[in-house]
Write a protein that holds these residues in place. Structure first.
Motif, mmCIF file in Angstrom:
data_model
loop_
_atom_site.group_PDB
_atom_site.id
_atom_site.type_symbol
_atom_site.label_atom_id
_atom_site.label_comp_id
_atom_site.label_asym_id
_atom_site.label_seq_id
_atom_site.Cartn_x
_atom_site.Cartn_y
_atom_site.Cartn_z
ATOM 1 N N ALA A 46 25.451 5.282 65.238
ATOM 2 C CA ALA A 46 24.062 5.298 65.087
ATOM 3 C C ALA A 46 23.762 5.252 63.674
ATOM 4 O O ALA A 46 23.007 4.695 63.094
ATOM 5 C CB ALA A 46 23.128 6.651 65.720
ATOM 6 N N ARG A 47 24.677 6.106 62.715
ATOM 7 C CA ARG A 47 24.532 6.272 61.486
ATOM 8 C C ARG A 47 25.124 4.996 60.821
ATOM 9 O O ARG A 47 24.393 4.267 59.769
ATOM 10 C CB ARG A 47 25.274 7.126 60.954
ATOM 11 C CG ARG A 47 24.814 8.455 60.637
ATOM 12 C CD ARG A 47 25.390 9.473 59.812
ATOM 13 N NE ARG A 47 24.886 10.715 59.695
ATOM 14 C CZ ARG A 47 25.340 11.810 58.976
ATOM 15 N NH1 ARG A 47 26.522 11.528 58.357
ATOM 16 N NH2 ARG A 47 24.790 12.826 59.100
ATOM 17 N N VAL A 48 26.181 4.402 61.329
ATOM 18 C CA VAL A 48 26.679 3.172 60.555
ATOM 19 C C VAL A 48 25.823 2.137 60.917
ATOM 20 O O VAL A 48 25.408 1.307 59.694
ATOM 21 C CB VAL A 48 28.224 2.795 61.139
ATOM 22 C CG1 VAL A 48 28.363 1.292 60.920
ATOM 23 C CG2 VAL A 48 29.219 3.852 61.019
ATOM 24 N N VAL B 34 44.946 -4.463 62.846
ATOM 25 C CA VAL B 34 43.602 -5.499 62.998
ATOM 26 C C VAL B 34 42.324 -4.973 62.538
ATOM 27 O O VAL B 34 41.659 -5.860 61.819
ATOM 28 C CB VAL B 34 43.497 -5.639 64.587
ATOM 29 C CG1 VAL B 34 42.385 -6.622 64.738
ATOM 30 C CG2 VAL B 34 44.726 -6.268 65.106
ATOM 31 N N GLY B 35 41.797 -3.847 62.597
ATOM 32 C CA GLY B 35 40.652 -3.404 62.108
ATOM 33 C C GLY B 35 40.677 -3.528 60.646
ATOM 34 O O GLY B 35 39.853 -4.222 60.040
ATOM 35 N N ILE C 87 31.857 -4.564 63.767
ATOM 36 C CA ILE C 87 33.168 -4.971 64.640
ATOM 37 C C ILE C 87 34.351 -4.284 63.899
ATOM 38 O O ILE C 87 35.115 -3.640 64.668
ATOM 39 C CB ILE C 87 33.229 -6.549 64.602
ATOM 40 C CG1 ILE C 87 32.309 -7.340 65.134
ATOM 41 C CG2 ILE C 87 34.762 -6.826 64.819
ATOM 42 C CD1 ILE C 87 32.604 -8.841 65.092
ATOM 43 N N VAL C 88 34.303 -4.474 62.614
ATOM 44 C CA VAL C 88 35.328 -3.504 62.024
ATOM 45 C C VAL C 88 35.327 -1.875 62.497
ATOM 46 O O VAL C 88 36.465 -1.426 62.842
ATOM 47 C CB VAL C 88 35.221 -3.450 60.343
ATOM 48 C CG1 VAL C 88 36.304 -2.769 59.997
ATOM 49 C CG2 VAL C 88 35.529 -4.733 60.094
ATOM 50 N N ARG D 258 38.349 -6.165 58.446
ATOM 51 C CA ARG D 258 37.674 -5.651 57.288
ATOM 52 C C ARG D 258 37.764 -6.520 55.911
ATOM 53 O O ARG D 258 36.955 -6.894 55.188
ATOM 54 C CB ARG D 258 37.871 -4.096 56.934
ATOM 55 C CG ARG D 258 37.108 -3.625 55.716
ATOM 56 C CD ARG D 258 37.050 -2.174 55.480
ATOM 57 N NE ARG D 258 38.537 -1.902 55.514
ATOM 58 C CZ ARG D 258 38.898 -0.663 55.943
ATOM 59 N NH1 ARG D 258 38.258 0.184 56.331
ATOM 60 N NH2 ARG D 258 40.296 -0.146 55.818
ATOM 61 N N ASP D 259 39.045 -6.908 55.628
ATOM 62 C CA ASP D 259 39.434 -7.445 54.679
ATOM 63 C C ASP D 259 39.071 -8.732 54.641
ATOM 64 O O ASP D 259 38.299 -9.598 53.677
ATOM 65 C CB ASP D 259 41.010 -7.545 54.270
ATOM 66 C CG ASP D 259 41.672 -5.974 53.823
ATOM 67 O OD1 ASP D 259 40.743 -5.579 53.694
ATOM 68 O OD2 ASP D 259 42.710 -6.149 53.945
#
Lengths: 289, 325, 320, 281
Positions: D158-160, D267-268, D201-202, D272-273
């Motif tokens: 929720a915060r993100v 993968v995460g 997604i990340v 992100r990159d």
């Protein structure tokens, strides 16, 4: 001596300044060849240790964005004192006193010495940057778009301040800007840079009253004139070239209205058209103009 | 600043009440009747009722909730169903153990994490960097309980250097729990340190510092590190909470009589007063630790101080409240 | 010529932590169809807010907005949607104002989709390509994404998006200040050409005085949320009466050799209009300020024909 | 075609990160193993046979057998179903609940304070503790474990989501959309979500790694999936008694968890990159 470098962003002039200071980020950049002579010494050959003594001491710099150029977690006093401590034998108390003096010099009450950068406005921050740059009375000051991020009236204040302090401290100045008005106000000599090359160089009078390179002419013509009414602005066609993919021959030929077959190949050498005035354009070499 | 701290301390009270309500409600609807669990299935209804009155678990949901909250305000966490002693007393003994281990772990985590994070950022894209980031990735990917078991396997079973369980008899018993907890935190802290350092080293004010003629290491230590600390401190704060939760697992593995083990045992025994006490204690400690972290923040980042002094207490400072102007 | 927009005593206040910010405070003007009103001022003078309030992107605090003869100060969401067909905006930052996840074609077509103007995909595409041609965007950019274009082209996309609904009024919020000098001129020429062809009305908001002179018919100078001077474009450059306008115009560095140096350097910093008192807002920085300036707010006064100035001592200062 | 070019651009950048590609391959491999468990496993997951108990890894039983004579490899293969489905569904639950609450909080200032204060309360309880309490209340089963792990990280999402929506909402292109008359839902669906989805997604990928660890930790402590289900954490917990004699019973399930979690983390990081807008030029 005051020199102004003029050109569109991406034209390569800020990189030149960083090159003089040995501050080109490495990687990705590295100065490949050439020399920078300062008081007879080649700065590019100088070891890092000696270079550090010159940086901030004999040559100092002012950057474009005052908002991000000051360390947010140190007081402005500390930041001015730091450069003083590095290049003189002053004690901490003396350095602090000097910092307050410098603040007064740039028109900020010395009592604000213990404030942090976020407590100042943009114009004030740029004044602090000037205080840092001039704290050790450098012989050369390199200013990279020092007023671009500021409002007009604040810009006028800062330019005025720079002009006065420069006179007072006897400092030479390299001013990098895209604003031809700022150059006219403060510089003695002008180098116009396009795609990493100086394409025209001369005194202020040479460049402003007797411009020769098609790019310089285009640059002046594309400015809206405050004093005269024109229905349509003249434009330079095309875009600023990608620095990693420069055209062959004269770098400006794809946008040049006078481009000929000969402009597309080979290196264009600079031509001296008067004692003080240099142009890098093929038309002058062939004596066409 | 003091006003801000007091406000934050006061804010802990509603948080604790809220946490109590949440945990109480969850546990209230849990299957399994503590009275029958304690007295056996054949207990008479009278005995069960008497037990319930004694433990304060008679009456409706609202009566019990009210009683729990009143007790909380008086600093009374109730009576453990199992031992029939006040939960608070039990907790205090055990908390010392947990605190001890956690404190050493976070110190280990911070030292390792920040050190390797800085090295990795400054030597970006070298062998050292790949090695350090690779290890950190392994660190965060290893389940803490497995890591603990592997430590036991290596250091007690194979090498026989360290005792596999217990607490308090020798410093040797602390080594493995501290490593198991600390290594995990250090991996997270290392990753944050690295990315934060990389970000900071790109900033304009680093260029300014270099242009002053400052030496590389002074630029790193004086200018970069303090700015880079801002996100690192946030992560350390979060890690403190993770650590408290992680102690549940480590204490179970190493048979350490701390709050974590007490909680697991209490949950299994349906000793809800004890469970509630544990959760409250952990929430309280996390809140205090978060407050400490936020205060440390203002020393690192003067912008925060200005913000705290003017901001409303409920505004979460870290998120950088954006004005709509 | 018909008046297309009139604004009366428009105000917009924001509540901030430090107090009430008077971003726009009692601004009145009117614009005729097919003309350009330049709104000039430095950061924090409320010029961008003014544009957004007129477009109902910000809720106004007080005052009246009259557009094409109708009072549009208070409108229902449905009326607002209709209204937005006629009033559009071009943003300053061509990087931030285009959704990076949409292709150029999609961005320009979005208004058509919202108003369900060309239900068939082919017609819509045809319309988009037409408008792309008008603003000088090459056919091949249709399926590109914003990050694949340079600043000048992106700004053309912004203009195309604003034009596709055939609006009458366009608020241009610093449309060229993020662009390179040589690209600036291209965009300004395009905008002037479009104005002539389509009889558009512009509200041209900028801090750049030389640009505004080039494109505007009338100019309004704002300082801390208020209008301080208003006149025809050539008039204001010929005679500035307000001390702020004088300083502002003199502060523009002239790209000329030996330009006469008659700069007025203002003292102090630009502040923000928070918790303002009844005084002249420029007084703290004004070289002519007298005690009265701090006590009483001046009114906008017609000094000569169609030339308005907000200053107590305008006559004394200018010897009128 | 237009969406395609966006994805292919992301893929092109992702592919440059060799670690991430390997991680993705490992994940795909595990998904295939989970799907085709029946075909791949040499034995059933609960084929007890006292005569072959505690056989150390050998040719026939590559990962050995446990105290009841069950083939560890087969149990691992079946176990991948639990770990992956818990990881996926638990995060699904937290993304949906947290995402919904986050969007509502960001878009409706009146509800913002209430929602976020409630989330703060839940955040005050460490996630693991909350999950343990929820499982205790609901009783231990696969679904309840997922629910517990998922709900316990709802506040985080929720915060993100709220932060990301708020940040995106301030951008000029959202104002531009309002200026051309786009409604609230069009703005949320066409402008805000596509631009905040990448960070989501990340986060989700990394949270999946966390969920798998939490779930196995819960099982390890006896709050999760119970015997004879071959959940990896539960296998580890059961093998723990034999750590002095049959270490492979604890080493192997732990390794399996670690490999999956490692792959998800890589993968995460890779995502992100390559989704980081700052790198976009």
């Amino acid at each position: 001596m005051r020199r102004g470098g003029v050109g569109d962003p991406g034209a390569g002039n800020p990189t030149t300044a960083l090159g003089i200071m040995g501050l080109v980020p490495d990687p990705p950049g590295e100065v490949l060849s050439g020399s920078v002579l300062f008081e007879g010494q080649d700065l590019l050959q100088l070891p890092e240790k000696n270079m550090r003594e010159i940086r901030g001491g004999k040559i100092s710099m002012i950057f474009q964005d005052p908002m991000t150029s000051l360390n947010p977690v140190m007081t402005v006093g500390e930041q001015i004192a730091e450069v003083v401590l590095l290049h003189s034998r002053m004690s901490k108390q003396e350095a602090r006193k000097k910092a307050m003096e410098m603040l007064e010099q740039v028109g900020i009450p010395g009592g604000r010495c213990d404030d942090y950068p976020h407590q100042f406005s943009g114009g004030m921050k740029q004044r602090v940057m000037i205080a840092i740059a001039l704290a050790c009375s450098p012989e050369l000051l390199i200013a990279d778009e020092p007023t671009t991020a500021l409002d007009v009236t604040i810009q006028a204040q800062v330019l005025e301040l720079m002009r006065n302090l420069k006179r007072e401290y006897g400092t030479s100045l390299i001013l990098i800007t895209h604003d031809l008005g700022v150059v006219a106000k403060i510089c003695d000599k002008v180098a116009v840079v396009y795609a990493g090359e100086i394409i025209e160089y001369g005194t202020l009078e040479d460049i402003y009253t007797d411009k020769r390179h098609p790019y310089t002419i285009g640059l002046f013509d594309s400015l809206p004139d405050i004093e005269n009414e024109a229905a349509e602005l003249k434009v330079i066609q095309g875009m600023v070239p990608d620095p990693s993919n420069l055209p062959e021959g004269c770098k400006f030929h794809p946008r040049c209205p006078y481009a000929q077959e000969g402009c597309k190949h080979g290196r264009v050498e600079p031509v001296q058209i008067s004692e003080t005035h240099m142009v890098r354009c093929g038309r002058f070499r062939s004596g066409e103009v | 600043m003091l006003k801000y701290i007091i406000k934050r301390l006061l804010w802990i009270i509603p948080v604790l009440i809220g946490v109590t309500v949440i945990v109480f409600t969850i546990l209230y609807f849990s299957p399994g009747d503590p009275a029958y669990l304690a007295l056996g299935d054949n207990a008479t209804p009278e005995a069960v009722e008497a037990y319930r009155v004694e433990m304060g678990i008679n009456g409706t949901y609202w009566e019990r909730l009210g009683r729990t909250l009143l007790g909380l305000l008086k600093g009374d966490l109730g009576i453990s169903y199992r031992s029939r002693t006040p939960v608070l007393d039990e907790l205090i003994v055990r908390f010392k153990v947990t605190f001890n281990i956690s404190a050493w772990s976070i110190i280990l985590g911070i030292l390792l994490g920040i050190f390797f994070g800085i090295i990795s950022a400054l030597k970006q894209n070298t062998v050292w960097d790949s090695l350090a980031t690779g290890c950190a990735l392994f660190g965060i990917s290893m389940p803490m309980f497995w890591q603990g078991l592997m430590l036991i396997l290596i250091f007690s079973v194979w090498l026989g250097w360290l005792p596999a369980s217990g607490y308090g008899d020798s410093w040797k018993q602390m080594v493995m729990p501290v490593i198991a907890l600390g290594v995990n935190s250090s991996a997270t802290i290392m990753r944050t340190t690295r990315s934060s350092m990389l970000e900071v080293m790109r900033q304009d004010y680093i260029r300014t510092a270099k242009a002053k003629g400052q030496s590389y290491w002074m630029v790193v230590l004086r200018h970069a590190l303090r700015n880079a600390m801002i996100p690192i401190v946030t992560v350390i704060g979060l890690q403190l909470g993770v650590l408290l939760a992680g102690s549940i697992v480590t204490e179970a593995i190493f048979s350490v009589a701390g709050v974590g083990k007490y909680l697991v045992d209490s949950l299994n025994a349906r000793d809800y007063a004890a469970v509630q006490g544990c959760v409250l204690l952990i929430a309280f400690v996390s809140a205090i630790l978060n407050l400490i972290v936020d205060v440390i923040y203002t020393y690192i980042d003067p912008r925060m101080k200005t913000m705290y002094e003017s901001a409303k207490v409920f505004h979460l400072p870290k998120k950088g409240a954006k004005s709509s102007v | 010529m018909a008046e297309i927009l009139r604004v009366e005593e428009l105000t917009k206040y924001f509540a901030t932590k430090k107090g009430t910010l008077h971003a726009v405070d009692g601004v009145s003007f009117s614009v005729e169809e097919g003309k350009t009103l330049g709104i000039v001022g430095e950061s924090g003078c409320g010029k961008s807010t003014l544009g957004r309030v007129i477009l109902h992107l910000h809720q106004r605090t007080g005052g009246r907005i009259v557009f094409q003869g109708k009072d549009i100060s208070d409108v229902t969401p449905a009326q607002l949607k209709e209204l937005r067909k006629d009033m559009q905006i071009i943003f300053q930052d061509p990087y931030a104002s285009l959704n990076p996840r949409m292709s150029i074609g999609e961005i320009i077509a979005e208004p058509l989709k919202i108003y369900k103007l060309y239900p068939s995909k082919e017609e819509r595409q045809k319309k988009v390509r037409e408008i792309m041609d008008v603003v000088g965007l090459a056919e091949r950019t249709y399926s590109l994404y914003p990050h694949e274009l340079d600043g000048g082209r992106r700004q053309r996309v912004g203009i195309a998006r604003a034009l596709i609904l055939n609006p009458r009024l366009i608020v241009c919020d610093e449309p060229v200040s993020a662009l390179d000098v040589s690209i600036q001129a291209q965009i300004l020429n395009l905008m002037m050409e479009l104005q002539r062809e389509r009889n558009l009305t512009y509200l041209f908001i900028t801090h750049n005085l030389s640009v505004v002179k080039h494109i505007s018919d009338d100019i309004t100078v704002m300082y801390l949320g208020q209008m301080v001077e208003k006149a025809g474009a050539s008039e204001i450059f010929a005679h500035q009466y307000h001390p702020y306008t004088k300083a502002l115009i003199s502060a523009i560095p002239q790209p000329k050799y030996n330009a006469p140096d008659q700069q007025i350097i203002l003292k102090g910093e630009i502040t923000s209009p928070i918790n303002v008192t009844k005084s002249c807002r420029f007084a703290p920085r004004c070289i002519y300020a007298k005690p009265e300036c701090f006590e009483r707010e001046p009114q906008l006064e017609e000094i000569s024909k169609d030339h308005f100035v907000k200053c107590h001592f305008v006559r004394e200062i200018n010897g009128l | 075609m237009k969406k395609h070019s966006m994805l292919s651009e992301i893929w092109r950048r992702f592919r440059k990160n060799h670690h991430a590609v390997v991680g993705l391959a490992v994940l795909v491999l595990f998904v295939l193993i989970a799907v085709f468990a029946e075909q791949l496993a040499p034995f059933g997951y609960d084929d007890q046979d006292a005569s072959r108990a505690m056989i150390a890894p050998c040719m026939e039983y590559p990962f050995g057998t446990d105290n009841l004579g069950r083939d560890v490899l087969s149990r691992l293969i079946y176990g991948s179903r639990y770990s992956l489905s818990i990881g996926f569904l638990a995060v699904g639950i937290s993304v949906l609940t947290g995402g919904f609450l986050g969007v509502i909080a960001a878009y409706y200032p009146k509800l913002d304070n209430i929602i976020m204060r409630c989330m703060d309360l839940f955040m005050a309880i460490p996630q693991m503790l909350l999950a343990m309490c929820i499982v205790t209340a609901l009783g231990s089963s696969l679904f309840n474990l997922m629910l517990a792990v998922g709900l316990s990280s709802t506040p985080k999402f929720a915060r993100v989501v709220r932060a990301s929506v708020l940040a995106t909402r301030e951008q000029e292109f959202v104002e531009a959309a309002r200026a051309i008359g786009a409604g609230n839902w069009r703005i949320i669906l066409h402008h805000i979500l596509p631009n905040s989805i990448s960070s989501l997604i990340v986060q989700a990928t990394l949270a999946m790694a966390g969920a798998i660890i939490s779930a196995s930790a819960l099982s390890f402590l006896g709050f999760g999936i119970q015997a004879p289900m071959p959940e990896w954490g539960a296998m580890l917990s059961a093998g723990r008694k034999y750590i002095r004699t049959q270490a492979y019973l604890t080493v192997i399930p732990g390794l399996a968890i670690m490999v999956v979690v490692y792959a998800l983390n890589v993968v995460g990081d890779g995502l992100r990159d390559c989704l980081d807008p700052r790198l976009k030029k």
